[in-house]
Design a protein around this motif. Structure first.
Motif, PDB file in Angstrom:
ATOM      1  N   SER A 152       9.308   5.225   4.210  1.00 21.92           N
ATOM      2  CA  SER A 152       8.645   6.511   4.419  1.00 21.92           C
ATOM      3  C   SER A 152       9.206   7.615   3.523  1.00 21.92           C
ATOM      4  CB  SER A 152       8.738   6.918   5.893  1.00 21.92           C
ATOM      5  OG  SER A 152      10.095   6.956   6.279  1.00 21.92           O
ATOM      6  N   SER A 153      10.042   7.255   2.553  1.00 27.79           N
ATOM      7  CA  SER A 153      10.620   8.258   1.649  1.00 27.79           C
ATOM      8  C   SER A 153      10.210   8.009   0.198  1.00 27.79           C
ATOM      9  CB  SER A 153      12.142   8.264   1.778  1.00 27.79           C
ATOM     10  OG  SER A 153      12.674   7.005   1.407  1.00 27.79           O
ATOM     11  N   ALA A 154       9.043   7.472  -0.010  1.00 29.96           N
ATOM     12  CA  ALA A 154       8.550   7.177  -1.361  1.00 29.96           C
ATOM     13  C   ALA A 154       7.886   8.415  -1.935  1.00 29.96           C
ATOM     14  CB  ALA A 154       7.570   6.005  -1.316  1.00 29.96           C
ATOM     15  N   SER A 155       8.696   9.356  -2.400  1.00 34.53           N
ATOM     16  CA  SER A 155       8.155  10.647  -2.823  1.00 34.53           C
ATOM     17  C   SER A 155       7.931  10.771  -4.325  1.00 34.53           C
ATOM     18  CB  SER A 155       9.087  11.772  -2.366  1.00 34.53           C
ATOM     19  OG  SER A 155      10.386  11.573  -2.906  1.00 34.53           O
ATOM     20  N   GLY A 156       8.460   9.864  -5.123  1.00 38.44           N
ATOM     21  CA  GLY A 156       8.300   9.952  -6.575  1.00 38.44           C
ATOM     22  C   GLY A 156       6.930   9.500  -7.036  1.00 38.44           C
ATOM     23  N   ALA A 157       6.660   9.755  -8.330  1.00 36.58           N
ATOM     24  CA  ALA A 157       5.381   9.344  -8.915  1.00 36.58           C
ATOM     25  C   ALA A 157       5.304   7.833  -9.081  1.00 36.58           C
ATOM     26  CB  ALA A 157       5.189  10.029 -10.263  1.00 36.58           C
ATOM     27  N   LYS A 158       6.471   7.174  -9.175  1.00 39.02           N
ATOM     28  CA  LYS A 158       6.493   5.721  -9.305  1.00 39.02           C
ATOM     29  C   LYS A 158       7.680   5.184  -8.516  1.00 39.02           C
ATOM     30  CE  LYS A 158       9.236   5.853 -13.492  1.00 39.02           C
ATOM     31  NZ  LYS A 158       9.366   5.484 -14.875  1.00 39.02           N
ATOM     32  N   GLY A 159       7.614   3.919  -8.170  1.00 42.67           N
ATOM     33  CA  GLY A 159       8.703   3.259  -7.463  1.00 42.67           C
ATOM     34  C   GLY A 159       8.607   1.758  -7.667  1.00 42.67           C
ATOM     35  N   PHE A 160       9.744   1.109  -7.560  1.00 43.77           N
ATOM     36  CA  PHE A 160       9.819  -0.331  -7.745  1.00 43.77           C
ATOM     37  C   PHE A 160      10.479  -0.926  -6.510  1.00 43.77           C
ATOM     38  CE2 PHE A 160       9.913   1.792 -11.794  1.00 43.77           C
ATOM     39  CZ  PHE A 160       8.944   1.118 -12.504  1.00 43.77           C
ATOM     40  N   TYR A 161       9.961  -2.059  -6.057  1.00 45.25           N
ATOM     41  CA  TYR A 161      10.459  -2.673  -4.840  1.00 45.25           C
ATOM     42  C   TYR A 161      10.745  -4.150  -5.081  1.00 45.25           C
ATOM     43  CZ  TYR A 161       9.115   1.555  -2.442  1.00 45.25           C
ATOM     44  OH  TYR A 161       9.026   2.863  -2.045  1.00 45.25           O
ATOM     45  N   ARG A 162      11.697  -4.661  -4.305  1.00 47.51           N
ATOM     46  CA  ARG A 162      11.984  -6.095  -4.281  1.00 47.51           C
ATOM     47  C   ARG A 162      12.344  -6.462  -2.852  1.00 47.51           C
ATOM     48  NH1 ARG A 162      17.760  -6.169  -7.537  1.00 47.51           N
ATOM     49  NH2 ARG A 162      19.014  -5.200  -5.888  1.00 47.51           N
ATOM     50  N   THR A 182       0.841  -1.200   0.000  1.00 53.49           N
ATOM     51  CA  THR A 182       0.000   0.000   0.000  1.00 53.49           C
ATOM     52  C   THR A 182       0.875   1.248   0.000  1.00 53.49           C
ATOM     53  OG1 THR A 182      -0.129   0.036   2.414  1.00 53.49           O
ATOM     54  CG2 THR A 182      -1.891  -1.108   1.252  1.00 53.49           C
ATOM     55  N   ARG A 183       0.317   2.333  -0.513  1.00 54.08           N
ATOM     56  CA  ARG A 183       0.992   3.627  -0.458  1.00 54.08           C
ATOM     57  C   ARG A 183      -0.008   4.648   0.046  1.00 54.08           C
ATOM     58  NH1 ARG A 183       4.465   6.955  -4.983  1.00 54.08           N
ATOM     59  NH2 ARG A 183       4.715   8.812  -3.700  1.00 54.08           N
ATOM     60  N   VAL A 184       0.399   5.357   1.093  1.00 50.92           N
ATOM     61  CA  VAL A 184      -0.382   6.462   1.632  1.00 50.92           C
ATOM     62  C   VAL A 184       0.568   7.640   1.724  1.00 50.92           C
ATOM     63  CG1 VAL A 184      -1.716   7.318   3.593  1.00 50.92           C
ATOM     64  CG2 VAL A 184      -1.885   4.900   2.935  1.00 50.92           C
ATOM     65  N   GLY A 185       0.336   8.670   0.917  1.00 54.29           N
ATOM     66  CA  GLY A 185       1.257   9.806   0.884  1.00 54.29           C
ATOM     67  C   GLY A 185       2.621   9.360   0.403  1.00 54.29           C
ATOM     68  N   ASN A 186       3.652   9.635   1.199  1.00 58.62           N
ATOM     69  CA  ASN A 186       5.027   9.244   0.861  1.00 58.62           C
ATOM     70  C   ASN A 186       5.467   7.959   1.554  1.00 58.62           C
ATOM     71  OD1 ASN A 186       5.313  11.447  -0.784  1.00 58.62           O
ATOM     72  ND2 ASN A 186       6.347  12.696   0.735  1.00 58.62           N
TER      73      ASN A 186
END
Length: 97
Positions: A82-92, A33-37
Motif C-alpha cells: 500500500s506504499s507504492a507511491s512512485g511512478a515506477k516500481g519493481f517487485y519480486r 494490479t495497481r490502483v492508486g498507491n
C-alpha cells in the motif's frame, strides 16, 4: 524419488529432505494490479514454502525490501503493497526454502 536423486537415494553428499524443491520457473505471477498507491500481486502457494513480496524503486542495486508480510499455504497467495507511491516500481517474490 525426488528430482535429482539417483535410483538408490540422494546424490553423494546430500541428505534427503521431506520438502519439494521449487524451480524458479514454477513460481509465476497470476495477477498484478495497481490502483492508486496500492499494488496487489497474486501467486499460487506451495505446501511447505513461505513467500514474501519484495519491492524496489529501481533495479540498479540490492535495495529490495519487504513490501508485504510473509505468507504460506497451498492456495492462491495475495500480497499487497500500500506504499507504492512512485511512478515506477519493481517487485519480486522470495520463496523459502
Amino acid at each position: 524419488m525426488l528430482a535429482g536423486e539417483g535410483r538408490l537415494g540422494p546424490p553423494a553428499g546430500r541428505a534427503r529432505c521431506a520438502q519439494v524443491l521449487l524451480d524458479s520457473s514454477v513460481v509465476k505471477t497470476k495477477t498484478a494490479t495497481r490502483v492508486g498507491n496500492t499494488v496487489t500481486v497474486t501467486i499460487d502457494g506451495y505446501d511447505g514454502h513461505t513467500c514474501q513480496l519484495q519491492g524496489s524503486s529501481d533495479l540498479a542495486g540490492t535495495n529490495f525490501g519487504g513490501a508485504s508480510a510473509v505468507q504460506n499455504g497451498v492456495t492462491v497467495l495475495t500480497f499487497t503493497d500500500s506504499s507504492a507511491s512512485g511512478a515506477k516500481g519493481f517487485y519480486r517474490v522470495i520463496v523459502d526454502p
